[in-house]
Design an enzyme around this catalytic site. Structure first.
Site, short mmCIF file in Angstrom:
data_model
loop_
_atom_site.label_atom_id
_atom_site.label_comp_id
_atom_site.label_asym_id
_atom_site.label_seq_id
_atom_site.Cartn_x
_atom_site.Cartn_y
_atom_site.Cartn_z
N SER A 270 0.83 -1.20 0.00
CA SER A 270 0.00 0.00 0.00
C SER A 270 0.87 1.26 0.00
CB SER A 270 -0.89 -0.01 1.24
OG SER A 270 -1.66 1.16 1.27
N GLY B 54 8.55 -4.87 4.56
CA GLY B 54 9.55 -3.99 5.15
C GLY B 54 10.89 -4.23 4.50
N GLY B 55 11.21 -3.45 3.48
CA GLY B 55 12.53 -3.50 2.86
C GLY B 55 12.80 -4.68 1.95
N CYS C 52 -0.27 4.22 10.42
CA CYS C 52 0.34 5.28 9.61
C CYS C 52 1.03 6.29 10.54
CB CYS C 52 -0.69 6.01 8.76
SG CYS C 52 0.08 7.34 7.80
#
Lengths: 318, 258
Positions: A35, A257-258, A143
């Site tokens: 997203s 994540g990464g 967020c």
């Protein structure tokens, strides 16, 4: 969950070894653009058909349209980037009317990512999405770039549970996956709280709060001063948290994540992820999700395992 | 909604030149991008070791020679690394991206560029031949670039420097103000620092001449997906956040808030 939409995996015979199942949904492969990194899918379509993707987690939506934060909203970091978009989006009604019909023709799992500043906003969105063809709801309680709501839900077990419960009740026909923040002392506590409140899955990690300062002006590069760190820099943190959460809950975990390469994705699955989202890597290499899928396919073929799902949670800790 | 159409590939650097201090000129062999490129569009360049691509405007695209020319300034570590690549090296590009300048066939145009805002003006003014005028502004004589290219394109050139070491002393807006007293172009293009853009837009408005500006903002994806490169814009009297990479970088001056 009686009338689930047609599973996109049924039409993807070539990726049989890559298929995974999560919350009763068949994914043709476990790779999903994250997203915020992929809009509503239109932009990357001139490079590859969206049907090659396991799914798409669409740009985070709110009940009403949001303009987002002031510019600059992005800063580069060692092995990563900070963003402070602030959930700019056209609102859930616009999504349902103008973007979703197009997305649902793409033969891939559509995950509606939504965030709200109040429980009522989240519930209202969930009700609307429950009546649509989206395959899954990803409730973003993490967020870091909006003041009210967002992260406010994600750092407190009670609020996380309350909003999860409300959304689950409002969208009884959709699997609800809760996106968790890494900006907490113990992410497993939040994961357990949302599991107990009825979450069907969790996704993690959202970005880590970070900051860069311009030496000449002595000003933070981001207009909001701080923003969310993503990219390879956060990968080991994400792997660790996915592993901890996967061991703490019995609902499935979507890891992110990464992740930039197929090896990263495989590592994330070994840590316990059933599916893997790819975000910041897209900015460096828009083909990243496709290259990761191709890499995983080759790995499955060469290593002789029967299915990529054999990797899920397969780490052998010392 | 328009379908998005751009290419992704690796393209060799055919020629590299230093045009001025920290200003580099690369010519690439990029047939597909050169064929599709419109004046004012940009390419998004991957630089090894950096998470984010660097958006660089297209200075010139030659579909017959299959070449693409970009001129950029070393601003930080990423553009420095880019400037150190040798001829023959391969560049990973996304492009052509964004919305370019509207070219008015048979019309007269004035292009106003300031500093590193000058390079995209070459592509913008080339279609006008002798009906094009270019006003360029630089800090000093040592920073002046591309003047012969504008002459070769057939354009009339007016050169300004802040310190008067080349051309006339002063800002491009003064030169434009003077020019507009005697000439009425059909369109004015501008790219450069914010105060310059504001000055150019004010003059265009005063003379009721259509004006397009090319903007710059820190970018992420470059294709309109990540929404980091916002800018304030106006549509049907309502303010909204547009994105420099996809809705721009070129905007009609009355559709954007500078």
């Amino acid at each position: 969950m009686s009338d689930l939409p047609i599973s996109p995996a049924q039409t993807a015979s070539d990726d049989g070894h890559l298929a995974v199942r999560m919350c009763g949904i068949d994914f043709k492969n476990p790779i999903i653009p994250a997203s915020g990194a992929f809009g509503f899918g239109r932009e990357y379509e001139s490079l590859y058909p969206l049907s090659r993707l396991g799914g798409i987690s669409v740009k985070g939506m709110t009940l009403h349209k949001r303009d987002g934060n002031p510019m600059p909203r992005v800063a580069e970091t060692p092995a990563g980037m900070l963003n402070s978009v602030g959930l700019q989006n056209p609102g859930v009604d616009y999504f349902i009317e103008h973007e979703l019909p197009n997305l649902l023709t793409k033969d891939t799992v559509i995950i509606a990512n939504c965030a709200g500043s109040t429980v009522e906003d989240c519930t209202e969105m969930a009700k609307k999405l429950n009546r649509t063809g989206v395959h899954m709801i990803e409730l973003n309680i993490s967020c870091p770039n909006v003041k009210a709501g967002g992260l406010a839900f994600g750092v407190d077990c009670q609020s996380a549970a309350t909003v999860t419960h409300a959304v689950k009740n409002a969208a009884p026909d959709k699997p609800v996956m809760v996106k968790l923040s890494p900006n907490v002392t113990d992410i497993t506590a939040i994961a357990k709280a949302v599991e107990a409140a009825g979450a069907d899955a969790v996704s993690l990690i959202n970005t880590l709060l970070g900051m860069r300062i311009d030496l000449a002006s002595r000003r933070p590069i981001l207009k909001q001063n701080v923003g969310g760190l993503s990219g390879p820099a956060v990968f080991p943190v994400a792997v660790r948290m996915v592993w901890q959460v996967a061991n703490a809950v019995s609902i499935p975990v979507m890891g992110m994540g990464g992740v930039s390469t197929w090896k990263d994705a495989a590592e994330m699955m070994l840590a316990g992820a059933t599916c893997v989202q790819v975000g910041a890597a897209l900015f460096q290499n828009p083909l990243a999700p496709i290259e990761i899928i191709d890499g995983l396919r080759q790995y499955v073929e060469e290593s002789g395992i029967s299915s990529i799902s054999d990797l899920i949670g397969g780490v052998q800790p010392w | 909604m328009n379908p998005v159409s751009f290419f992704h590939g690796v393209y060799p650097i055919l020629r590299k030149r230093a045009l001025a201090k920290e200003i580099y000129d690369l010519t690439l062999h990029a047939p597909d991008i050169a064929m599709a490129a419109q004046p004012g569009q940009f390419v998004h360049i991957r630089v090894d070791g950096f998470q984010l691509r660097r958006p660089i405007s297209i200075c010139e695209a030659d579909p017959c020679r299959s070449t693409l020319r970009i001129v950029f300034e070393v601003r930080g570590d990423g553009t420095k690394a880019l400037s150190q690549l040798p001829e023959g090296a391969l560049l990973d590009l996304l492009g052509p991206l964004g919305k370019g300048f509207d070219i008015l066939p048979g019309g007269k145009a004035v292009a106003v560029g300031g500093g590193i805002g000058v390079p995209p003006m070459l592509a913008a003014i080339q279609p006008y031949g002798n009906d094009g005028t270019v006003i360029c502004g630089f800090r000093s004589a040592t920073a002046v670039i591309l003047q012969e290219d504008f002459v070769r394109a057939g354009a009339q050139t007016l050169l300004c420097t802040d310190d008067g070491t080349a051309g006339r002393k002063g800002f491009v807006t003064a030169a434009l103000d003077e020019l507009l007293r005697t000439e009425k172009p059909d369109i004015i293009y501008a790219c450069g620092p914010q105060p310059m853009l504001k000055g150019v837009v004010a003059l265009a408005q005063a003379h009721s001449i259509r004006c397009q500006v090319s903007l710059e903002e820190r970018m992420g994806c470059g294709v309109g997906a990540c929404l980091v490169c916002g800018c304030k814009a106006v549509k049907d009297g309502e303010e909204y956040i547009a994105h420099v990479c996809k809705d721009g970088p070129v905007f009609d001056s009355d559709a954007v808030i500078l």
